[in-house]
Every structure is written in C-alpha cells, then in structure tokens.
Design a protein around this motif. Structure first.
Motif, PDB file in Angstrom:
ATOM      1  N   TYR A  32       0.812  -1.215   0.000  1.00  0.00           N
ATOM      2  CA  TYR A  32       0.000   0.000   0.000  1.00  0.00           C
ATOM      3  C   TYR A  32       0.847   1.268   0.000  1.00  0.00           C
ATOM      4  O   TYR A  32       1.900   1.339   0.638  1.00  0.00           O
ATOM      5  CB  TYR A  32      -0.921   0.042   1.219  1.00  0.00           C
ATOM      6  CG  TYR A  32      -2.064  -0.934   1.110  1.00  0.00           C
ATOM      7  CD1 TYR A  32      -1.960  -2.206   1.656  1.00  0.00           C
ATOM      8  CD2 TYR A  32      -3.224  -0.591   0.441  1.00  0.00           C
ATOM      9  CE1 TYR A  32      -3.009  -3.117   1.545  1.00  0.00           C
ATOM     10  CE2 TYR A  32      -4.277  -1.490   0.325  1.00  0.00           C
ATOM     11  CZ  TYR A  32      -4.154  -2.752   0.874  1.00  0.00           C
ATOM     12  OH  TYR A  32      -5.180  -3.651   0.759  1.00  0.00           O
ATOM     13  N   ASN A  33       0.364   2.262  -0.736  1.00  0.00           N
ATOM     14  CA  ASN A  33       0.838   3.619  -0.584  1.00  0.00           C
ATOM     15  C   ASN A  33       0.189   4.173   0.682  1.00  0.00           C
ATOM     16  O   ASN A  33      -0.992   3.924   0.937  1.00  0.00           O
ATOM     17  CB  ASN A  33       0.436   4.470  -1.787  1.00  0.00           C
ATOM     18  CG  ASN A  33       0.983   3.905  -3.071  1.00  0.00           C
ATOM     19  OD1 ASN A  33       2.194   3.876  -3.291  1.00  0.00           O
ATOM     20  ND2 ASN A  33       0.101   3.426  -3.930  1.00  0.00           N
ATOM     21  N   SER A  52       5.176   6.445  -1.065  1.00  0.00           N
ATOM     22  CA  SER A  52       4.784   5.370  -1.964  1.00  0.00           C
ATOM     23  C   SER A  52       5.320   4.027  -1.480  1.00  0.00           C
ATOM     24  O   SER A  52       6.264   3.947  -0.701  1.00  0.00           O
ATOM     25  CB  SER A  52       5.303   5.664  -3.368  1.00  0.00           C
ATOM     26  OG  SER A  52       6.711   5.566  -3.393  1.00  0.00           O
ATOM     27  N   ARG A  53       4.706   2.966  -1.959  1.00  0.00           N
ATOM     28  CA  ARG A  53       5.236   1.632  -1.715  1.00  0.00           C
ATOM     29  C   ARG A  53       6.495   1.455  -2.568  1.00  0.00           C
ATOM     30  O   ARG A  53       6.760   2.239  -3.479  1.00  0.00           O
ATOM     31  CB  ARG A  53       4.191   0.589  -2.087  1.00  0.00           C
ATOM     32  CG  ARG A  53       3.756   0.666  -3.537  1.00  0.00           C
ATOM     33  CD  ARG A  53       2.672  -0.316  -3.834  1.00  0.00           C
ATOM     34  NE  ARG A  53       2.252  -0.252  -5.243  1.00  0.00           N
ATOM     35  CZ  ARG A  53       1.392  -1.072  -5.806  1.00  0.00           C
ATOM     36  NH1 ARG A  53       0.836  -2.035  -5.090  1.00  0.00           N
ATOM     37  NH2 ARG A  53       1.068  -0.950  -7.069  1.00  0.00           N
ATOM     38  N   SER A  55       9.388   2.236  -3.766  1.00  0.00           N
ATOM     39  CA  SER A  55      10.451   3.241  -3.868  1.00  0.00           C
ATOM     40  C   SER A  55      10.522   4.149  -2.654  1.00  0.00           C
ATOM     41  O   SER A  55      11.558   4.735  -2.364  1.00  0.00           O
ATOM     42  CB  SER A  55      10.272   4.087  -5.120  1.00  0.00           C
ATOM     43  OG  SER A  55       9.132   4.920  -4.996  1.00  0.00           O
ATOM     44  N   SER A  57       9.011   7.000  -2.376  1.00  0.00           N
ATOM     45  CA  SER A  57       8.944   8.413  -2.759  1.00  0.00           C
ATOM     46  C   SER A  57       7.951   9.140  -1.862  1.00  0.00           C
ATOM     47  O   SER A  57       6.936   8.584  -1.457  1.00  0.00           O
ATOM     48  CB  SER A  57       8.498   8.540  -4.216  1.00  0.00           C
ATOM     49  OG  SER A  57       9.432   7.939  -5.073  1.00  0.00           O
ATOM     50  N   THR A  58       8.261  10.399  -1.550  1.00  0.00           N
ATOM     51  CA  THR A  58       7.433  11.153  -0.602  1.00  0.00           C
ATOM     52  C   THR A  58       6.875  12.428  -1.220  1.00  0.00           C
ATOM     53  O   THR A  58       7.414  12.970  -2.193  1.00  0.00           O
ATOM     54  CB  THR A  58       8.235  11.518   0.648  1.00  0.00           C
ATOM     55  OG1 THR A  58       9.382  12.294   0.263  1.00  0.00           O
ATOM     56  CG2 THR A  58       8.693  10.275   1.396  1.00  0.00           C
ATOM     57  N   ILE A 102      -1.475   6.081  -5.542  1.00  0.00           N
ATOM     58  CA  ILE A 102      -0.881   7.223  -4.860  1.00  0.00           C
ATOM     59  C   ILE A 102      -1.788   8.424  -5.077  1.00  0.00           C
ATOM     60  O   ILE A 102      -2.267   8.671  -6.175  1.00  0.00           O
ATOM     61  CB  ILE A 102       0.557   7.482  -5.367  1.00  0.00           C
ATOM     62  CG1 ILE A 102       1.268   8.436  -4.420  1.00  0.00           C
ATOM     63  CG2 ILE A 102       0.573   7.971  -6.786  1.00  0.00           C
ATOM     64  CD1 ILE A 102       1.718   7.847  -3.133  1.00  0.00           C
ATOM     65  N   SER A 103      -2.047   9.154  -4.017  1.00  0.00           N
ATOM     66  CA  SER A 103      -2.973  10.271  -4.093  1.00  0.00           C
ATOM     67  C   SER A 103      -2.680  11.264  -2.978  1.00  0.00           C
ATOM     68  O   SER A 103      -2.113  10.911  -1.942  1.00  0.00           O
ATOM     69  CB  SER A 103      -4.413   9.768  -3.965  1.00  0.00           C
ATOM     70  OG  SER A 103      -5.333  10.841  -3.936  1.00  0.00           O
TER      71      SER A 103
END
Length: 122
Positions: A32-33, A52-53, A55, A57-58, A102-103
C-alpha cells in the motif's frame, strides 16, 4: 485486510516535536501507498504527507514541508510521521490512510485509522 491504528499524539508546546506511528495488524502493509491527513475542528480533512510503496517516494503539503518527515518500516508494518518545529496551527486529529494508488486527496484512500489528537500550545 488493512487495520490501521495510530499512536503518539499528545500536547506539546510550540516549537516542540512529536512522532506519530501507524501500525497495521494485517500482512499486506508493504503493498500500500500510505499517507497522513489531519482535520482541525470545523475544517475539512487535509493532506499532510504521503509515501509510496516500494520506492518510498514522498510528497508533502506546503504547510509542513521542511518540518515533517514521513517514513515507513515495512518489516514492522508501521508508518511514521516525525513532526518538528510544531506550530499551534498544526493542532488537529491526525489520521493515517492506505491506498493501492498514490494520491494527495482523501477520496483516494480506502483504509483509515481512528485518528490521534495533536495539540500544540502557544
């Protein structure tokens, strides 16, 4: 099934720090993100940060960028939000949320925790 439980909220003076945690009792956390949202009295729920899942990433809202850090530990099925230099306007109930997409909007998330109160005194 995702079951999210937040902890770590409390009362802190302006300029102080808190670390929120969000634990998932399920076994699918890593797919999950994840995100943090907050809701102050009389206001709509607003995006704070997302990760994010895979990687990791933020993304951050403008109001917290540079002060808050989102992170995740998939081995512990736990999401974190390190909050530094807290301001009275950060006072809100903070919620963690999970989604397969991702949202930065609340409608994009399928699973929510019950929330934890953060109060910053001036």
């Amino acid at each position: 099934q995702v079951q999210l439980v937040e902890s770590g909220g409390g009362l802190v003076q302006a300029g102080g720090s808190l670390r929120l945690s969000c634990a998932d009792s399920g076994r699918t956390f890593s797919i999950y993100n994840m995100a943090w949202f907050r809701q102050a009295p009389g206001k709509e729920r607003e995006f704070v940060a997302a990760i994010s899942r895979r990687s990791g990433s933020t993304a951050y809202s403008h109001s917290v960028k540079g002060r808050f850090t989102i992170s995740r530990d998939d081995a512990k099925n736990t999401l974190y939000l390190q909050m530094n230099t807290l301001k009275p306007e950060d006072t809100a109930v903070y919620y963690c949320a999970a989604s397969l997409v991702i949202s930065t909007t609340a409608g994009g998330y399928d699973y929510w925790g019950q929330g934890t109160q953060v109060t910053v005194s001036s």
